[in-house]
Enzyme design. Structure first.
Site, PDB file in Angstrom:
ATOM      1  N   THR A 185       9.318  -1.521   6.829  1.00 55.77           N
ATOM      2  CA  THR A 185       9.450  -0.072   6.774  1.00 55.77           C
ATOM      3  C   THR A 185       8.910   0.440   8.081  1.00 55.77           C
ATOM      4  O   THR A 185       7.757   0.812   8.181  1.00 55.77           O
ATOM      5  CB  THR A 185       8.655   0.537   5.621  1.00 55.77           C
ATOM      6  OG1 THR A 185       9.205   0.039   4.432  1.00 55.77           O
ATOM      7  CG2 THR A 185       8.817   2.035   5.591  1.00 55.77           C
ATOM      8  N   GLU A 264      -1.635  -0.370   5.417  1.00 58.36           N
ATOM      9  CA  GLU A 264      -2.023   0.502   4.302  1.00 58.36           C
ATOM     10  C   GLU A 264      -3.316   0.033   3.647  1.00 58.36           C
ATOM     11  O   GLU A 264      -3.330  -0.497   2.534  1.00 58.36           O
ATOM     12  CB  GLU A 264      -0.879   0.609   3.292  1.00 58.36           C
ATOM     13  CG  GLU A 264       0.305   1.369   3.863  1.00 58.36           C
ATOM     14  CD  GLU A 264       1.397   1.678   2.864  1.00 58.36           C
ATOM     15  OE1 GLU A 264       2.179   2.600   3.120  1.00 58.36           O
ATOM     16  OE2 GLU A 264       1.477   0.989   1.828  1.00 58.36           O
ATOM     17  N   ASN A 388       0.086   3.865  -2.436  1.00 55.01           N
ATOM     18  CA  ASN A 388       1.459   3.789  -2.957  1.00 55.01           C
ATOM     19  C   ASN A 388       1.598   4.376  -4.356  1.00 55.01           C
ATOM     20  O   ASN A 388       2.705   4.783  -4.746  1.00 55.01           O
ATOM     21  CB  ASN A 388       1.943   2.341  -2.908  1.00 55.01           C
ATOM     22  CG  ASN A 388       2.286   1.937  -1.494  1.00 55.01           C
ATOM     23  OD1 ASN A 388       3.337   2.298  -0.967  1.00 55.01           O
ATOM     24  ND2 ASN A 388       1.385   1.218  -0.845  1.00 55.01           N
ATOM     25  N   THR A 393       3.249  12.272  -3.478  1.00 57.80           N
ATOM     26  CA  THR A 393       2.438  13.476  -3.429  1.00 57.80           C
ATOM     27  C   THR A 393       1.644  13.546  -2.145  1.00 57.80           C
ATOM     28  O   THR A 393       1.145  14.576  -1.779  1.00 57.80           O
ATOM     29  CB  THR A 393       1.473  13.511  -4.619  1.00 57.80           C
ATOM     30  OG1 THR A 393       0.643  12.344  -4.593  1.00 57.80           O
ATOM     31  CG2 THR A 393       2.236  13.555  -5.919  1.00 57.80           C
TER      32      THR A 393
END
Length: 393
Positions: A185, A264, A388, A393
């Site tokens: 990604t 992440e 994740n 949001t």
């Protein structure tokens, strides 16, 4: 002979390239979310894309252009992937470009963010209309394309050739999650003023992707939008094939390593070096299996030198291997060698000490051939789940 020197800065240092990033209302809190790259002369362009079968609308739009087209403009938005949006997704891209008050030739769009949401055309058009195409603000661009990235990702080099000529090559990228061999990604935009022949651009991208972007993993997921674009305006009139291939490899390697390190919530960037495999394909398969294994990744997070997970993952990959020939080490700390376990308290402590570092390598010598491959990965911890779980949001 040639010399490749790292330089500080962004792609706007390259002659003829301009860029910026703005807030167009896609992100909250006035965060930058829309950027562009512009060249004052037409560029040759090459790209490699995701192997995900559901390619996003920007990729499909790119592939609708005639072969060997040239471009002068790339528009990049974050927060919305424009993926799984069907024909409307492509129509929305055309609407955006038709609405801009600039002279654009075969403009390219690139998007990243949430999948399966319609593109916010009005916000993007209104934001893009404020672009100053003479801007040179690579820092803003690097921030505008970020999603879950903890930091921006850039790389720049100057290549000096033996005849006194020189060219520059640089990149800006985003990528932190949904990172898997076969791209990730990620969006990566590489700009150069080197006079690269078109055929060399494609060859160089394909060759170097195998040991960079196709060798990294954060979580084993491959996105719908993965894109690597290579743009050259050839303004330097300088070129050397060997030098260009190496400089491009260095840029792509820099970007790949920054993505792995930013995985992440990741705290560990790890090289999985598989040596002496029976074939190159098997070395690659085993290394990528290690970089993708959730059990291996969680052991890294816990700083636990559980080499049984390493061996098990290699065996599960179904390559040619023999436990009586296998050697496993953390950096230079051997924990298993040719059927013997080297894992008393002292050796385990040494191995655990290696895992406390931010960067290290796990070496697996299969002892069954002469082929090697290194894949790159990271640990996987609580922060990844948190990010994740709340992504939309």
């Amino acid at each position: 002979m040639f010399t490749i020197l790292p330089i500080k800065g962004y792609i706007d240092q390259i002659d003829g390239f301009f860029c910026d990033g703005i807030h167009a209302g896609l992100k909250a809190n006035n965060a930058l979310d829309l950027g562009f790259i512009y060249s004052d002369t037409l560029c040759d362009v090459e790209a490699i894309f995701t192997e995900n079968k559901f390619q996003a609308a920007p990729l499909k739009h790119y592939l609708m252009y005639e072969k060997d087209f040239k471009t002068n403009f790339v528009l990049i938005n974050s927060k919305n992937a424009n993926a799984l949006t069907g024909k409307k997704g492509i129509e929305n891209i055309n609407t955006v470009f038709a609405s801009l008050p600039f002279e654009l030739t075969n403009p390219i769009m690139s998007s990243t963010g949430v999948i399966a949401n319609p593109l916010p055309v009005e916000k993007i058009v209104n934001g893009a209309k404020t672009f100053n195409l003479s801007a040179k603000n690579g820092e803003n661009l690097s921030k505008a394309i970020m999603t879950t990235d903890a930091y921006s990702k850039t790389s720049m080099y100057e290549v000096k050739l033996e005849d006194g000529s020189s060219f520059k090559i640089g990149s800006v990228a985003k990528g932190a999650g949904m990172i898997n061999p076969n791209l990730a990604t990620m969006l990566c935009f590489i700009c150069t003023d080197a006079a690269v022949p078109k055929e060399d651009m494609k060859e160089a991208l394909k060759l170097n992707s195998q040991t960079t972007f196709n060798a990294i993993s954060v979580d084993g997921d491959t996105s719908t939008n993965d894109t690597v674009l290579l743009l050259t305006n050839k303004k330097s009139n300088a070129y050397n094939k060997e030098a260009f291939f190496e400089a491009l490899r260095m840029v792509m390697h820099d970007m790949a390593m920054l993505m792995v390190a930013d995985g992440e919530g990741a705290k560990k960037a790890v090289a999985f070096e598989v040596k002496n495999a029976a074939t190159y394909e098997e070395a690659q398969k085993a290394a990528k299996a290690l970089s993708n294994s959730l059990l291996v990744k969680t052991a890294l997070f816990g700083e636990d030198p559980n080499f049984g997970r390493i061996a098990s993952t290699i065996g599960a990959s179904r390559i040619t291997c023999d436990e009586d020939k296998l050697i496993i080490s953390y950096n230079d700390v051997i924990v298993y060698k040719e059927g013997e376990i080297f894992f008393d308290k002292e050796q385990e402590a040494k191995a655990a000490s290696v895992l406390q570092n931010d960067k290290f390598k796990i070496v697996c010598d299969l002892g069954v051939g002469t082929y090697n491959f290194t894949a790159y990965g990271c640990d996987l911890g609580y922060k990844y789940v948190e990010i994740n779980a709340d992504y939309r949001t």
